[in-house]
Motif scaffolding. Structure first.
Motif: not given
Ligand SMILES: [Fe+2]
Length: 406
Positions: A54, A60, A71, A73, A95, A116
């Motif tokens: 990341l 992500y 997920v 992120v 996603c 986000l």
């Protein structure tokens, strides 16, 4: 799962004999697999990946485990967050890729857009009184520790979950000299394994099978042959080595959590590799520069046990991470990630094949062993068999499992 099958799980757990492998349904039954996910996996701090995956805001990853899709992120503030990959509209996955980079988390179904930080920032054609602020993504517990990203599927105050900090404090002392937060990924490999997750874990926790099944691992690790003749005979070698290196400020010794916290079993084994062996390589010579804060090769190896599904194997110059992910009653994904210090240069400081050699060949062998074990366990003639003295780690895992599942 169903009322009809639930009592049989209790019955099988009740007739489980101490010191024996598990009854067949624990390795095959979909209802027991489902209970494993609910009662055990959902309460563990689960390793997902190294934080290097990341790198920038918007990066992500998606991790699927225990029927969930999570997920992870990186936000604009640099923080790693985790969310259940479930749109608040009508529940679609958001996603669909395993990893990537994005400016927003946008559901492909009806176009709801989340930032986000998980806030819903756009949902078209909703009624005038619709309050987007009331529909953020469901957060998932996440921690970044020593460069390692962990999640927990449970809620924060879940009494069945061990708090993260005592776990991290206990194991951090052993991880810290290698500074995994200042490391980079040099290789990553998935080993699809045709066995129940417990067969994979049981195999990883014993070395009774090493001499017959792992010639390369056995050649490198002196403790295997020493223990074959006389279990525990390597302890004197380890003690002398530990005394010498403790005097030079190195972290030594073992750690056993079985008497402290039963919710997430953890532990550490630390020992010298083999006379003349600096690291876990084919010829014993170093495969990369010393990691982190280490100033000298003490020629030791460290196994860090972080619950049933995550292990770290440290050498002085590289680290190997082992992530076990249950997929179905008879399929487990095993992912290995190899790390070296982040400023090492490929070709000059290291060669990937030399770093991955031992664990790659060993894990390929384990994949075969575990698959063959599952096939035999599926037989109508399978009954639980007795553990050897060298299988105490596996026995400890099975005892723990039965205590959590019953
Ligand atoms: Fe093995």
């Amino acid at each position: 799962m169903t009322a009809a099958t639930a009592p049989s799980i209790e019955a099988f757990a009740g007739r489980q004999r101490p010191g024996y492998s598990l009854e067949q349904p624990f390795y095959t039954d979909p209802a027991i697999f489902e209970r494993d996910m609910q009662r055990i996996v959902s309460h563990q701090w689960l390793f997902v990946d190294h934080v290097a995956r990341l790198p920038t805001p918007g990066s992500y990853l998606v991790y699927r485990i225990a029927g969930e899709s999570i997920v992870l992120v990186k936000g604009r503030d640099g923080q790693v967050r985790a969310f259940f990959n479930v749109c608040r509209h009508r529940g679609s996955l958001i996603c669909l890729e395993d990893a990537g980079s994005t400016r927003t988390l946008t559901c492909p179904y009806h176009g709801w857009v989340y930032d986000l930080e998980g806030r819903l920032i756009h949902a078209k054609n909703m009624p005038a009184d619709f309050d987007a602020a009331a529909w953020p993504l469901h957060p998932c517990q996440v921690r970044v520790f020593e460069g390692l990203v962990f999640i927990n599927l449970g809620r924060e105050d879940d009494p069945a979950t061990m708090p993260f900090d005592p776990l991290a404090d206990a194991l951090g002392r052993y991880l810290r000299p290698n500074r995994l937060d200042k490391a980079k990924i040099v290789a990553r490999k998935t080993y699809p394994t045709h066995g129940n997750w417990k067969l994979a874990v049981e195999n990883f926790r014993e070395c009774y099978h090493c001499a017959p099944a792992h010639p390369e691992y056995t050649m490198v690790n002196a403790y295997v042959k020493a223990g074959d003749d006389n279990p525990g005979s390597y302890q004197a070698v380890t003690r002398a080595w530990a005394d010498a290196w403790a005097a030079k400020g190195h972290v030594v010794g073992n750690l056993d959590s079985t008497t402290t916290d039963r919710r997430q079993p953890y532990g550490v084994f630390r020992q010298p590799i083999r006379e003349g062996w600096q690291t876990l390589s084919q010829d014993g010579r170093a495969v990369a520069p010393l990691m982190g804060d280490l100033k000298a090769f003490d020629c030791g190896e460290t196994l860090v046990i972080w619950g049933p599904l995550f292990y770290v194997y440290l050498a002085n110059d590289h680290a190997t991470l082992f992530r076990f992910t249950p997929v179905s009653p008879t399929i487990t994904d095993v992912v290995l990630i190899w790390l070296v210090r982040e400023d090492a240069v490929e070709g000059r400081d290291y060669n990937v094949d030399r770093i991955t050699w031992m664990w790659d060949v060993t894990t390929i062998q384990d994949t075969t062993i575990i698959g063959d074990n599952q096939t035999g366990v599926n037989s109508r003639r399978y009954v639980p068999g007795p553990y050897a003295t060298l299988e105490m780690g596996t026995r400890g895992f099975v005892d723990w499992y039965v205590s959590r599942i019953a």
